[in-house]
Structures are given as C-alpha cells and as structure tokens.
Design a protein around this motif. Structure first.
Motif, PDB file in Angstrom:
ATOM      1  N   LYS A  39      -6.490  13.261 -15.134  1.00 59.48           N
ATOM      2  CA  LYS A  39      -6.359  14.564 -14.483  1.00 59.48           C
ATOM      3  C   LYS A  39      -6.820  14.532 -13.024  1.00 59.48           C
ATOM      4  CE  LYS A  39     -10.888  16.390 -15.849  1.00 59.48           C
ATOM      5  NZ  LYS A  39     -11.590  17.519 -16.518  1.00 59.48           N
ATOM      6  N   LEU A  40      -7.564  13.478 -12.633  1.00 63.75           N
ATOM      7  CA  LEU A  40      -8.047  13.365 -11.263  1.00 63.75           C
ATOM      8  C   LEU A  40      -7.214  12.404 -10.418  1.00 63.75           C
ATOM      9  CD1 LEU A  40     -11.927  13.226 -11.832  1.00 63.75           C
ATOM     10  CD2 LEU A  40     -10.500  15.203 -11.279  1.00 63.75           C
ATOM     11  N   GLN A  41      -6.253  11.726 -11.016  1.00 63.94           N
ATOM     12  CA  GLN A  41      -5.520  10.697 -10.281  1.00 63.94           C
ATOM     13  C   GLN A  41      -4.634  11.296  -9.192  1.00 63.94           C
ATOM     14  OE1 GLN A  41      -3.474   8.033 -12.954  1.00 63.94           O
ATOM     15  NE2 GLN A  41      -5.345   7.537 -14.101  1.00 63.94           N
ATOM     16  N   ALA A  42      -4.073  12.487  -9.444  1.00 61.13           N
ATOM     17  CA  ALA A  42      -3.181  13.089  -8.456  1.00 61.13           C
ATOM     18  C   ALA A  42      -3.907  13.451  -7.164  1.00 61.13           C
ATOM     19  CB  ALA A  42      -2.495  14.322  -9.038  1.00 61.13           C
ATOM     20  N   GLU A  43      -5.210  13.674  -7.227  1.00 58.11           N
ATOM     21  CA  GLU A  43      -5.979  14.028  -6.032  1.00 58.11           C
ATOM     22  C   GLU A  43      -6.865  12.888  -5.553  1.00 58.11           C
ATOM     23  OE1 GLU A  43      -9.700  16.313  -8.166  1.00 58.11           O
ATOM     24  OE2 GLU A  43      -7.839  17.427  -7.830  1.00 58.11           O
ATOM     25  N   THR A  44      -6.663  11.703  -6.096  1.00 61.13           N
ATOM     26  CA  THR A  44      -7.420  10.515  -5.681  1.00 61.13           C
ATOM     27  C   THR A  44      -6.612   9.720  -4.671  1.00 61.13           C
ATOM     28  OG1 THR A  44      -8.560  10.363  -7.818  1.00 61.13           O
ATOM     29  CG2 THR A  44      -8.472   8.376  -6.466  1.00 61.13           C
ATOM     30  N   PRO A  45      -7.073   9.611  -3.417  1.00 61.65           N
ATOM     31  CA  PRO A  45      -6.304   8.850  -2.415  1.00 61.65           C
ATOM     32  C   PRO A  45      -6.379   7.356  -2.678  1.00 61.65           C
ATOM     33  CG  PRO A  45      -8.384   9.587  -1.484  1.00 61.65           C
ATOM     34  CD  PRO A  45      -8.294  10.210  -2.854  1.00 61.65           C
ATOM     35  N   LEU A  46      -5.272   6.694  -2.465  1.00 64.35           N
ATOM     36  CA  LEU A  46      -5.192   5.236  -2.598  1.00 64.35           C
ATOM     37  C   LEU A  46      -4.774   4.651  -1.255  1.00 64.35           C
ATOM     38  CD1 LEU A  46      -3.708   3.157  -5.481  1.00 64.35           C
ATOM     39  CD2 LEU A  46      -3.001   2.678  -3.146  1.00 64.35           C
ATOM     40  N   TYR A  47      -5.520   3.641  -0.803  1.00 66.40           N
ATOM     41  CA  TYR A  47      -5.237   2.991   0.472  1.00 66.40           C
ATOM     42  C   TYR A  47      -5.066   1.491   0.247  1.00 66.40           C
ATOM     43  CZ  TYR A  47      -6.841   7.368   2.508  1.00 66.40           C
ATOM     44  OH  TYR A  47      -6.989   8.684   2.839  1.00 66.40           O
ATOM     45  N   PHE A  48      -3.947   0.989   0.704  1.00 66.30           N
ATOM     46  CA  PHE A  48      -3.679  -0.455   0.703  1.00 66.30           C
ATOM     47  C   PHE A  48      -3.666  -0.885   2.159  1.00 66.30           C
ATOM     48  CE2 PHE A  48      -1.101  -4.223   0.878  1.00 66.30           C
ATOM     49  CZ  PHE A  48      -1.437  -4.933  -0.261  1.00 66.30           C
ATOM     50  N   LEU A  49      -4.761  -1.525   2.601  1.00 64.11           N
ATOM     51  CA  LEU A  49      -4.931  -1.867   4.013  1.00 64.11           C
ATOM     52  C   LEU A  49      -4.980  -3.384   4.151  1.00 64.11           C
ATOM     53  CD1 LEU A  49      -7.612   0.832   4.946  1.00 64.11           C
ATOM     54  CD2 LEU A  49      -5.117   0.982   5.070  1.00 64.11           C
ATOM     55  N   ALA A  50      -3.987  -3.933   4.826  1.00 64.74           N
ATOM     56  CA  ALA A  50      -3.863  -5.378   4.978  1.00 64.74           C
ATOM     57  C   ALA A  50      -4.546  -5.837   6.262  1.00 64.74           C
ATOM     58  CB  ALA A  50      -2.389  -5.785   5.002  1.00 64.74           C
ATOM     59  N   THR A  51      -5.048  -7.060   6.243  1.00 62.65           N
ATOM     60  CA  THR A  51      -5.816  -7.578   7.380  1.00 62.65           C
ATOM     61  C   THR A  51      -5.214  -8.877   7.904  1.00 62.65           C
ATOM     62  OG1 THR A  51      -7.361  -8.651   5.826  1.00 62.65           O
ATOM     63  CG2 THR A  51      -7.916  -6.437   6.577  1.00 62.65           C
ATOM     64  N   ALA A  52      -6.008  -9.943   7.936  1.00 63.20           N
ATOM     65  CA  ALA A  52      -5.669 -11.142   8.704  1.00 63.20           C
ATOM     66  C   ALA A  52      -4.338 -11.772   8.318  1.00 63.20           C
ATOM     67  CB  ALA A  52      -6.791 -12.174   8.561  1.00 63.20           C
ATOM     68  N   GLY A  53      -4.106 -11.988   7.007  1.00 65.92           N
ATOM     69  CA  GLY A  53      -2.891 -12.696   6.605  1.00 65.92           C
ATOM     70  C   GLY A  53      -1.620 -11.991   7.014  1.00 65.92           C
ATOM     71  N   MET A  54      -1.574 -10.679   6.873  1.00 62.97           N
ATOM     72  CA  MET A  54      -0.372  -9.923   7.216  1.00 62.97           C
ATOM     73  C   MET A  54      -0.134  -9.883   8.728  1.00 62.97           C
ATOM     74  SD  MET A  54       1.405  -8.501   4.662  1.00 62.97           S
ATOM     75  CE  MET A  54       2.012  -6.908   5.186  1.00 62.97           C
ATOM     76  N   ARG A  55      -1.174  -9.992   9.518  1.00 60.56           N
ATOM     77  CA  ARG A  55      -0.998  -9.960  10.978  1.00 60.56           C
ATOM     78  C   ARG A  55      -0.247 -11.180  11.486  1.00 60.56           C
ATOM     79  NH1 ARG A  55      -7.261  -9.107  11.582  1.00 60.56           N
ATOM     80  NH2 ARG A  55      -7.498  -7.038  10.646  1.00 60.56           N
ATOM     81  N   LEU A  56      -0.241 -12.248  10.712  1.00 55.76           N
ATOM     82  CA  LEU A  56       0.409 -13.493  11.145  1.00 55.76           C
ATOM     83  C   LEU A  56       1.905 -13.502  10.855  1.00 55.76           C
ATOM     84  CD1 LEU A  56      -2.313 -16.025   9.904  1.00 55.76           C
ATOM     85  CD2 LEU A  56      -2.049 -15.058  12.191  1.00 55.76           C
ATOM     86  N   LEU A  57       2.402 -12.533  10.076  1.00 50.62           N
ATOM     87  CA  LEU A  57       3.817 -12.504   9.723  1.00 50.62           C
ATOM     88  C   LEU A  57       4.642 -11.854  10.830  1.00 50.62           C
ATOM     89  CD1 LEU A  57       3.562 -11.373   5.983  1.00 50.62           C
ATOM     90  CD2 LEU A  57       3.647 -13.704   6.893  1.00 50.62           C
ATOM     91  N   THR A  58       5.948 -12.052  10.748  1.00 51.74           N
ATOM     92  CA  THR A  58       6.853 -11.403  11.692  1.00 51.74           C
ATOM     93  C   THR A  58       6.941  -9.907  11.382  1.00 51.74           C
ATOM     94  OG1 THR A  58       8.799 -11.761  10.297  1.00 51.74           O
ATOM     95  CG2 THR A  58       8.186 -13.530  11.830  1.00 51.74           C
ATOM     96  N   PRO A  59       7.329  -9.073  12.350  1.00 50.10           N
ATOM     97  CA  PRO A  59       7.460  -7.635  12.065  1.00 50.10           C
ATOM     98  C   PRO A  59       8.408  -7.334  10.916  1.00 50.10           C
ATOM     99  CG  PRO A  59       7.478  -8.029  14.432  1.00 50.10           C
ATOM    100  CD  PRO A  59       7.506  -9.381  13.783  1.00 50.10           C
ATOM    101  N   GLU A  60       9.478  -8.108  10.787  1.00 50.82           N
ATOM    102  CA  GLU A  60      10.411  -7.874   9.688  1.00 50.82           C
ATOM    103  C   GLU A  60       9.761  -8.169   8.338  1.00 50.82           C
ATOM    104  OE1 GLU A  60      14.853  -9.332   8.159  1.00 50.82           O
ATOM    105  OE2 GLU A  60      13.968 -10.166   9.985  1.00 50.82           O
ATOM    106  N   GLN A  61       9.007  -9.279   8.262  1.00 49.47           N
ATOM    107  CA  GLN A  61       8.322  -9.605   7.017  1.00 49.47           C
ATOM    108  C   GLN A  61       7.257  -8.566   6.696  1.00 49.47           C
ATOM    109  OE1 GLN A  61       7.065 -13.592   8.155  1.00 49.47           O
ATOM    110  NE2 GLN A  61       8.567 -14.512   6.780  1.00 49.47           N
ATOM    111  N   GLN A  62       6.538  -8.124   7.709  1.00 49.18           N
ATOM    112  CA  GLN A  62       5.533  -7.079   7.492  1.00 49.18           C
ATOM    113  C   GLN A  62       6.165  -5.820   6.925  1.00 49.18           C
ATOM    114  OE1 GLN A  62       3.769  -6.561  11.344  1.00 49.18           O
ATOM    115  NE2 GLN A  62       2.518  -8.408  11.220  1.00 49.18           N
ATOM    116  N   ALA A  63       7.281  -5.397   7.540  1.00 42.67           N
ATOM    117  CA  ALA A  63       7.941  -4.167   7.094  1.00 42.67           C
ATOM    118  C   ALA A  63       8.445  -4.301   5.655  1.00 42.67           C
ATOM    119  CB  ALA A  63       9.090  -3.823   8.037  1.00 42.67           C
TER     120      ALA A  63
END
Length: 740
Positions: free
Chosen positions: A101-125
């Motif tokens: 009953k609390l999941q709908a109001e629980t924010p979820l954040y997926f925040l990528a760091t070092a590994g994703m910064r090394l990819l191309t913009p197309e791969q990131q997207a």
C-alpha cells in the motif's frame, strides 16, 4: 522476508525511498526510511522544528536493507534484452520489504555513475530507456515522467562526479549535525572523497568569497518546522587523481627516469621503487610513458626499497601544482578552488582516506600527520615476507603483530578479513599519495606535536587540535556515523525527505541542486543528458520570449514547431512526388523487364552480345508489336525446312514461346481476366528425315486452366508435352490464329 504488517508500530507514519547506485562493477539497491514530517510535528514539533527529517535504514532491524547485483549495468550496452533479468532481483527485494500500500508513494531512483559515463550517448540513452521501461511496467513505485533528464526524468539518469561530491557533502553534514541552525560556532564540514580513478572536494567557502560567484551550487533544505536553509557549495573533481590511476602515472615516470639514467643497453631492467615494501618485486608495464624510447615502453621489474619519505618526494610532482591557473587561486592541476580557511573549515574524508588510515594503520578518525607518518614509515620499511606472514596470521587470530628479523614486535594495527595482500602491496604508495593530496595538493596544515604522539588516541588528538585554536580536528576520516555509512546515496535521500516537509509559506519545491539552476549555461556542473526532444527544448527555450515558453503557453513550443516543420516539408514534397512518381514507375518496369528477360533465358531464349534474341530461333520479335512474354503468344507460323539440328523460323514469328513440329492454333475461352496458368494441349505427328513440316493451320492449340510442369531443354527440339507457361494475368480478349 515479508513486508511489515499494518499493526507494526514502527511502520506508523513511515515513509520509504529507494536508491540504486549503478556503479561500474555492480548496482547496489539501498532502502531508506523516515517518519512522515506531519507525524513528527504532531508528536515533538517544538523540539525537532530546527532539525532535518531523520533518515534511517529501510528495515527496523537494520538487516537486509541493501541488495547488490553484478556486474555493472554499463556492461549490457550490447545486449539490452538482458537488462530486465538483471534488474528483476533488485526490484523483487524492494517489493518484499516495502508494504504494497506504500509502494505507489515510494520514490525509486536509479542513478548511474562511473561506468555509464564512459559509454557513448546512444548507448547511454538505450540503457536508460530499457531501465525506465522495466521499472514503469513492472513496479508500482513512484517514478518521474519523461523530462530533459531522461525517459523517466530524474528517477533514472546518470549523475556526474560533481553531483556525487555534492550528495556526499549533504550526507556528511547531515550525520555530523552540520545543518543544525542552533549552532553558530562553526560552519559546515567540507567533504573529501577519493576512489581509484578520481578525487572530489566539496565545501562551503567563506562569506567574503560567496558574493557574486557563479561557480557555487545553491543547496536548499527544509527543516521539520518548515524553515528553509540555504548553503552555497563549491564542488570540484580531479580525474586521474585516484589512487589507482596515480599509481599508473607514477610507474610510467619511474621507468622513464630509470631509462634516462641507465648506461648501456644491458638487460637489467630492474627499477628501485621506494613506494613498495622492502624486497617486494612486481612486474610492471608502463601505461603512461613520457618518453619516446621504445625500451621505456617495455615491461620492467620494480623492487621495493621501502622508504615512505622518498616515496612522498617522488610522487609529489604528479600533483602538477605548477600547471597554469586561468582563474586564481588554484590547487592541483590548475583547477580553480576558492581559498580555504582551515581554522574555520574542517573536512571529513571517506573511501580511500578511511581505508588507508584505518584498515592497515588503525588510525581512522581524527588525523594527526606525525602519528600517520610514523605508522607509514614503519610499514614501508618492513620486509615483504614478514608482511605476508603477518597477513596469514591475522586472518586467523587478528592480533595485528609482526616480528622483524631482530625479534622486535612492530605494531601495524589489526588487519581484518577485508585487508588483502593486494591492498598491503600498494599501501605504502597509497599512504604517501593521500598525505601529498592533503598537504601539498589541498594545502591542509600539518599538526606538529614535538613531544610525539605515539601513545595518543583520537580524543587526545581532538584536544590538541582544540588547544591549537582549530576548534575541531582539521581533518578526520570516517566510514560510518552511528550505524549508517556515509554515502552519496544518503545525501540524495536527505533531499527527498526534506522536500516532503510542508513549507511555512508558498515556496519553490525542494529539488536536486543541479535541477535548481535557472540557467543551465551558468551552472558550474554540466549534467549528463542523453539526446531527446526535451533536451532540445531546454536548449532553445532560454532564447525565446517568456510568452513563447512552456510555462506561459501550457505546452511545448519546440514540439509544436517540430510538427509545423514536418507539415511544411510534406506540403513541399507532395507535388514533387507526384511529378517524380511516373519516373519511378518506369524505372520499376525496367527492373521488371530485366527479371522477365532472365526468365526467358531459362526458357531457352537468350540475348547475344549485340542485344539480339537467340535460341531455338535466331530471328528477333516482330517490330510492329511490343514484345512481352506475358501478352500475345505466337502468331501464325509458316512451314520451314530444317537443314540441321537447329530450326529456323520466319522473321514474322513472335518468340513468346518456341515453336515445335505439329499443327497448333490458339484459343482463349473467355475474354475475362484470369489468374490461372494456361496449359497447351498439342497434337503432333512424327516425321523422319532432315525436314519436318510445321503444323497445319487447321489444327488448334487448345488453352485450358491446367499447367504442365516439365519441359525439354534440348536446343534442337522442344517437347510440347512439357511446356511451362509464365505466371501472368491474360489481357487477350480475342481469338488468335495463325495467318500468312
């Protein structure tokens, strides 16, 4: 583990938040929780009005609030279909711990760091899109809508190194009570973080520097009483200044200096390395080579001499303090950093600052350079065999003692199971690099006690700092405060919890500091934004009048402009297409004609080098009518004698199909179009000799809806019992017969 039940007192008024730290080696899900600010104000409003919401672990017993998946999500750039299977265990773990009953109001954040910064913009997207779709369609957690930040807004995106430092600064000051408005004797704590590839600094400069400075990030937080506090923070990142990359640079410089000073071309490629324990031998191939010598690029052996003081001297030039400074003052590598008053600003170091101090030396906490230097010197001068022996012993007993060759016990701290031999082999260099960054790079003063500190503990160091007028220790390494680890993910959740506090009056919502900059061009942090229509809108909107922006119009003017441009292009190209359509159709017919010609070759009709037809008959089709194998078949034939095995036909014959001996006539049963395949029933008479009479005009060639599927490929004779007709739609509306 089932989620908490509704009757659980701990659950009453409980809020949850999820952060997935998507790093280069793995993704770590962390669940945090805090009480609803309205419940807190109702219980202890006056007492806690000047504090931030208390962010805790997401489980009451403090167990199971973390879940990790390996490898890093950046490794799925070339097989996106595996992302759902990778994320499913993380999501299932969160669903098991958070009540439905609390999941709908629980924010979820997926925040990528070092590994994703090394990819191309197309791969990131692509990865962000797949990740966003998975969470949207497989969970009920609260996720942002699409925006310039990404397909799921700020819920699924890539953060910069500066953002990591900023979130870490929030976490440190939250845990150390740096945001308490009741305290007026000190400013906030500065934040230092060092990993393997980079190091960050984040601190609040003095008030005299903050005036009219655009290189500061405005951090807004809301206390439980509704009051908003603001801090202007400077953040900087030095790429390549982490311990691992610094070591690679050091090895390249050491080998290059060795090659420049060597005499002759001997095979003795042994380099003395003061940054390794005594007699530790490593084989190294330089990555960063400043010499054009081919020999300097080869593999060398490095043997440790174990001198901490010499290691500091040799690694100090890697700070590049003499680099040009375009905007003074500058620190390492010419990076502008505001002046730091260490009598007021005090710093907390995490990650490598803590590991190198505590895990090996046992000196985590308040930092004293004299004691730190003494422990590092003792460790570096140890024999490597003794270190290995002590490591094996400490894995079983944890006594942390080692005897040298003279039988003396050298105290080097307790090495727990987290200390591996690879850590011990690099400990001398890492200890020297950290000391150089603190004192030569950042300019932190050394606390010198001429009486010695060999028996001092953390409290005594703090008292000495107080006596020297520093108030609190200038620097201390920390891993956890209480039972919560210092992590940038905690700083993110503090922002989220603070944003839920009701304001005293109408105020701007509390958002991430990087999203709180009115003009993105003036932000000291450049966000990572995969290309999208929203990103294009954000780049164009600042140059439009306010009356033409989304807030004024209620819709995106950029998207409307895009639609209008597409309509104009369609209106322009449609008349042109009508003109060009006949050209394309004629080209298509030519291609079809080529296919027909190829089919005719298989039926025994081919073209010679001059483009003329040859085969059973060498005479070309009649020029009076356009030849096509799918139209009129064969006009009336005349008898012709065969003088050889090849049969010659008069020039008036139509070569839609080869003629055979016998009398034929062509009939069409109906003038209506038919999609069936006609077959040819032929009656023929055999003849002997060199001549064979042609069919009589009185005989008919009957066409029916059946089809014969065999034929003879004999060049001199065609068997009429196996004639295949092309698949076509007959357009002949009259009866054809042979005429002279």
């Amino acid at each position: 583990m089932p989620p908490p039940t509704a009757g659980n007192a701990w659950l009453a008024g409980r809020r949850f938040g999820i952060v997935i730290d998507a790093g280069s080696s793995g993704s770590r899900l962390q669940i945090y929780s805090w009480r609803d600010p309205r419940f807190v104000l109702a219980d202890k409003g006056d007492e806690l009005a000047n504090t931030l919401p208390k962010v805790e672990k997401g489980t009451r017993d403090g167990e199971g609030w973390v879940k990790k998946a390996e490898p890093g999500i950046s490794s799925f750039a070339d097989h996106l279909h595996d992302i759902p299977g990778y994320l499913r265990p993380l999501l299932a773990h969160a669903r098991d711990l958070i009540p439905p009953k609390l999941q709908a109001e629980t924010p979820l954040y997926f925040l990528a760091t070092a590994g994703m910064r090394l990819l191309t913009p197309e791969q990131q997207a692509n990865i962000l899109r797949e990740t966003c779709n998975f969470f949207v369609y497989h969970s009920h957690f609260k996720i942002d809508v699409s925006s310039a930040a990404g397909p799921c807004g700020s819920s699924v995106r890539i953060i910069t190194g500066e953002e990591e430092g900023l979130f870490g600064w929030i976490a440190v000051n939250y845990l150390m009570d740096g945001f308490s408005s009741s305290s007026t004797k000190h400013t906030t704590y500065g934040f230092l973080d060092m990993g393997g590839a980079s190091t960050q600094i984040a601190f609040e400069p003095s008030n005299t520097y903050q005036k009219d400075k655009s290189d500061l990030i405005n951090v807004r937080l809301r206390l439980l009483g509704g009051k908003e506090i603001q801090h202007r923070v400077f953040v900087a990142t030095w790429l390549g200044y982490g311990t691992n990359q610094a070591r690679e640079k050091y090895v390249g410089v050491a080998i290059n200096e060795f090659e420049e000073s060597r005499h002759g071309d001997g095979d003795n490629d042994v380099v003395a390395d003061p940054c390794l324990p005594k007699h530790l031998e490593l084989t190294e191939t330089p990555v960063h080579v400043g010499s054009a010598s081919d020999h300097a690029k080869k593999t060398h052996r490095l043997i440790g001499t174990g001198s901490f003081e010499e290691c500091m001297q040799k690694s100090s030039p890697l700070l590049n303090n003499n680099a040009p400074c375009p905007d003074t003052p500058c620190l390492m590598n010419g990076i502008h950093v505001p002046p730091i008053d260490f009598s007021v600003s005090h710093f907390i170091g995490v990650s490598e600052y803590w590991f190198s101090s505590e895990h090996v030396f046992g000196l985590g906490g308040p930092y004293n350079f004299v004691e730190y230097e003494r422990a590092a010197s003792k460790f570096c001068s140890m024999e490597w065999d003794d270190i290995v022996r002590q490591h094996e012993r400490s894995q079983h007993s944890g006594d942390g003692e080692v005897e040298n060759k003279d039988g003396q016990v050298v105290e080097v701290g307790k090495w727990g199971p987290q200390v591996e031999l690879s850590r011990l082999s690099m400990q001398c260099f890492k200890a020297a690099w950290i000391a150089n960054v603190l004192h030569e790079g950042i300019g932190m003063p050394r606390i010198v006690d001429f009486g010695g500190n060999s028996t001092s503990n953390d409290n005594e160091v703090a008292e000495q700092a107080e006596e020297k007028g520093l108030g609190r220790p200038t620097f201390q390494s920390v891993d956890t405060v209480g039972d919560i680890a210092i992590s940038w993910t905690l700083g993110k959740m503090v922002l989220v919890a603070s944003s839920e506090v009701p304001p005293l009056k109408n105020a701007k919502p509390i958002v991430d500091p990087i999203d709180d900059v009115p003009e993105s061009e003036t932000s000291p942090i450049t966000p990572i934004r995969p290309f999208s229509m929203e990103a294009l809108e954000n780049r164009i909107s600042p140059h439009l009048p306010y009356s033409l922006t989304r807030p004024s119009l209620g819709f995106s003017p950029v998207i409307l402009l895009y639609i209008l441009v597409m309509l104009v292009l369609i209106l322009i190209t449609w008349p042109l297409w009508r003109r060009l359509r006949p050209v394309f159709r004629r080209s298509l017919r030519r291609l079809t004609r080529r296919d027909v010609d190829t089919y005719s070759l298989e039926e025994g009709i081919s073209l010679n080098g001059n483009g003329h037809y040859r085969g059973a008959f060498s005479t070309p089709p009649s020029p009076r009518k356009k030849w096509h194998p799918f139209q009129k078949l064969i006009p009336k034939a005349r008898p012709v004698s065969r003088s050889s095995s090849r049969t010659r036909r008069p020039s008036s014959l139509n070569l839609a199909h080869p003629l055979v001996s016998g009398e034929v006539s062509l009939k069409r049963e109906s003038p209506v179009r038919s999609n069936s395949f006609p077959s040819i029933n032929v009656s023929s008479s055999s003849s002997s000799g060199n001549t064979s009479p042609l069919p009589s005009p009185d005989h008919d060639l009957e066409v029916s809806g059946s089809l014969y599927h065999s034929r003879s490929r004999n060049g001199s004779q065609v068997n009429l019992n196996s004639v295949i007709m092309p698949r076509t739609i007959s357009r002949v509306n009259s009866e054809h017969s042979f005429a002279d």
